[in-house]
Design a protein around this motif. Sequence first.
Motif, PDB file in Angstrom:
ATOM      1  N   ALA A  12       0.839  -1.206   0.000  1.00  0.00           N
ATOM      2  CA  ALA A  12       0.000   0.000   0.000  1.00  0.00           C
ATOM      3  C   ALA A  12       0.873   1.255   0.000  1.00  0.00           C
ATOM      4  N   GLU A  13       1.948   1.247   0.791  1.00  0.00           N
ATOM      5  CA  GLU A  13       2.878   2.394   0.808  1.00  0.00           C
ATOM      6  C   GLU A  13       3.553   2.552  -0.550  1.00  0.00           C
ATOM      7  N   TYR A  14       3.978   1.428  -1.138  1.00  0.00           N
ATOM      8  CA  TYR A  14       4.603   1.462  -2.462  1.00  0.00           C
ATOM      9  C   TYR A  14       3.654   2.052  -3.500  1.00  0.00           C
ATOM     10  N   ASN A  15       2.413   1.589  -3.503  1.00  0.00           N
ATOM     11  CA  ASN A  15       1.439   2.083  -4.479  1.00  0.00           C
ATOM     12  C   ASN A  15       1.221   3.583  -4.340  1.00  0.00           C
ATOM     13  N   LYS A  16       1.160   4.084  -3.111  1.00  0.00           N
ATOM     14  CA  LYS A  16       0.980   5.520  -2.880  1.00  0.00           C
ATOM     15  C   LYS A  16       2.199   6.301  -3.388  1.00  0.00           C
ATOM     16  N   LEU A  17       3.390   5.822  -3.071  1.00  0.00           N
ATOM     17  CA  LEU A  17       4.615   6.483  -3.546  1.00  0.00           C
ATOM     18  C   LEU A  17       4.685   6.481  -5.064  1.00  0.00           C
ATOM     19  N   ARG A  18       4.301   5.370  -5.666  1.00  0.00           N
ATOM     20  CA  ARG A  18       4.361   5.242  -7.120  1.00  0.00           C
ATOM     21  C   ARG A  18       3.391   6.197  -7.816  1.00  0.00           C
ATOM     22  N   GLU A  19       2.210   6.385  -7.226  1.00  0.00           N
ATOM     23  CA  GLU A  19       1.231   7.308  -7.803  1.00  0.00           C
ATOM     24  C   GLU A  19       1.746   8.739  -7.850  1.00  0.00           C
ATOM     25  N   ASN A  20       2.599   9.103  -6.888  1.00  0.00           N
ATOM     26  CA  ASN A  20       3.082  10.480  -6.773  1.00  0.00           C
ATOM     27  C   ASN A  20       4.497  10.658  -7.297  1.00  0.00           C
ATOM     28  N   SER A  21       4.995   9.723  -8.085  1.00  0.00           N
ATOM     29  CA  SER A  21       6.372   9.787  -8.559  1.00  0.00           C
ATOM     30  C   SER A  21       6.451   9.630 -10.069  1.00  0.00           C
ATOM     31  N   GLU A  22       7.367  10.344 -10.660  1.00  0.00           N
ATOM     32  CA  GLU A  22       7.650  10.184 -12.085  1.00  0.00           C
ATOM     33  C   GLU A  22       8.801   9.193 -12.303  1.00  0.00           C
ATOM     34  N   SER A  23       9.422   8.737 -11.229  1.00  0.00           N
ATOM     35  CA  SER A  23      10.553   7.809 -11.315  1.00  0.00           C
ATOM     36  C   SER A  23      10.075   6.403 -11.618  1.00  0.00           C
ATOM     37  N   ARG A  24      10.958   5.603 -12.167  1.00  0.00           N
ATOM     38  CA  ARG A  24      10.669   4.189 -12.396  1.00  0.00           C
ATOM     39  C   ARG A  24      10.947   3.452 -11.096  1.00  0.00           C
ATOM     40  N   LEU A  25       9.902   2.906 -10.500  1.00  0.00           N
ATOM     41  CA  LEU A  25      10.022   2.239  -9.212  1.00  0.00           C
ATOM     42  C   LEU A  25       9.649   0.768  -9.346  1.00  0.00           C
ATOM     43  N   GLU A  26      10.310  -0.063  -8.556  1.00  0.00           N
ATOM     44  CA  GLU A  26       9.999  -1.482  -8.493  1.00  0.00           C
ATOM     45  C   GLU A  26       9.866  -1.878  -7.032  1.00  0.00           C
ATOM     46  N   ILE A  31      10.785  -4.277  -0.550  1.00  0.00           N
ATOM     47  CA  ILE A  31      11.738  -3.176  -0.675  1.00  0.00           C
ATOM     48  C   ILE A  31      11.470  -2.461  -1.996  1.00  0.00           C
ATOM     49  N   MET A  32      11.472  -1.125  -1.957  1.00  0.00           N
ATOM     50  CA  MET A  32      11.266  -0.333  -3.166  1.00  0.00           C
ATOM     51  C   MET A  32      12.624   0.053  -3.739  1.00  0.00           C
ATOM     52  N   TYR A  33      12.744  -0.093  -5.056  1.00  0.00           N
ATOM     53  CA  TYR A  33      13.968   0.261  -5.767  1.00  0.00           C
ATOM     54  C   TYR A  33      13.633   1.285  -6.845  1.00  0.00           C
ATOM     55  N   MET A  34      14.519   2.250  -7.042  1.00  0.00           N
ATOM     56  CA  MET A  34      14.385   3.173  -8.151  1.00  0.00           C
ATOM     57  C   MET A  34      15.333   2.674  -9.239  1.00  0.00           C
ATOM     58  N   THR A  35      14.825   2.508 -10.439  1.00  0.00           N
ATOM     59  CA  THR A  35      15.642   1.974 -11.522  1.00  0.00           C
ATOM     60  C   THR A  35      15.904   3.051 -12.572  1.00  0.00           C
ATOM     61  N   PRO A  36      17.090   3.048 -13.168  1.00  0.00           N
ATOM     62  CA  PRO A  36      17.400   4.043 -14.194  1.00  0.00           C
ATOM     63  C   PRO A  36      16.684   3.738 -15.501  1.00  0.00           C
ATOM     64  N   SER A  37      16.611   4.719 -16.364  1.00  0.00           N
ATOM     65  CA  SER A  37      16.048   4.501 -17.699  1.00  0.00           C
ATOM     66  C   SER A  37      16.963   3.562 -18.473  1.00  0.00           C
TER      67      SER A  37
END
Length: 93
Positions: A12-26, A31-37
């Motif tokens: 649920a926390e991941y989904n909320k963060l993902r909705e408010n982010s332009e970054s690529r998240l996994e 554990i949440m990871y930010m991945t490069p293009s």
Amino acid sequence: MSLTKPQVITIAEYNKLRENSESRLEYIDEIMYMTPSPSTKHQRISSRLHAKLFNFLEGKECEVFPAPFDIELRTADDDQGDQTSPFRGFAGI
């Protein structure tokens, strides 16, 4: 050099963060990871592979997607209705 300890979060926390982010998240193993293009070379290989798989699978019961697609991997004993329980994996493919 010290590395920070990964912070465990809920889906649920991941989904909320993902909705408010332009970054690529996994989200993998809580554990949440930010991945490069992806690089240009990666995109060329990915495009060619997608084209071949698309042509091979055309008319069959499955399909291939060219972009990241979220999936949930669960074991048979995971509770399907509980959004707070840990998942075995949740990743973009």
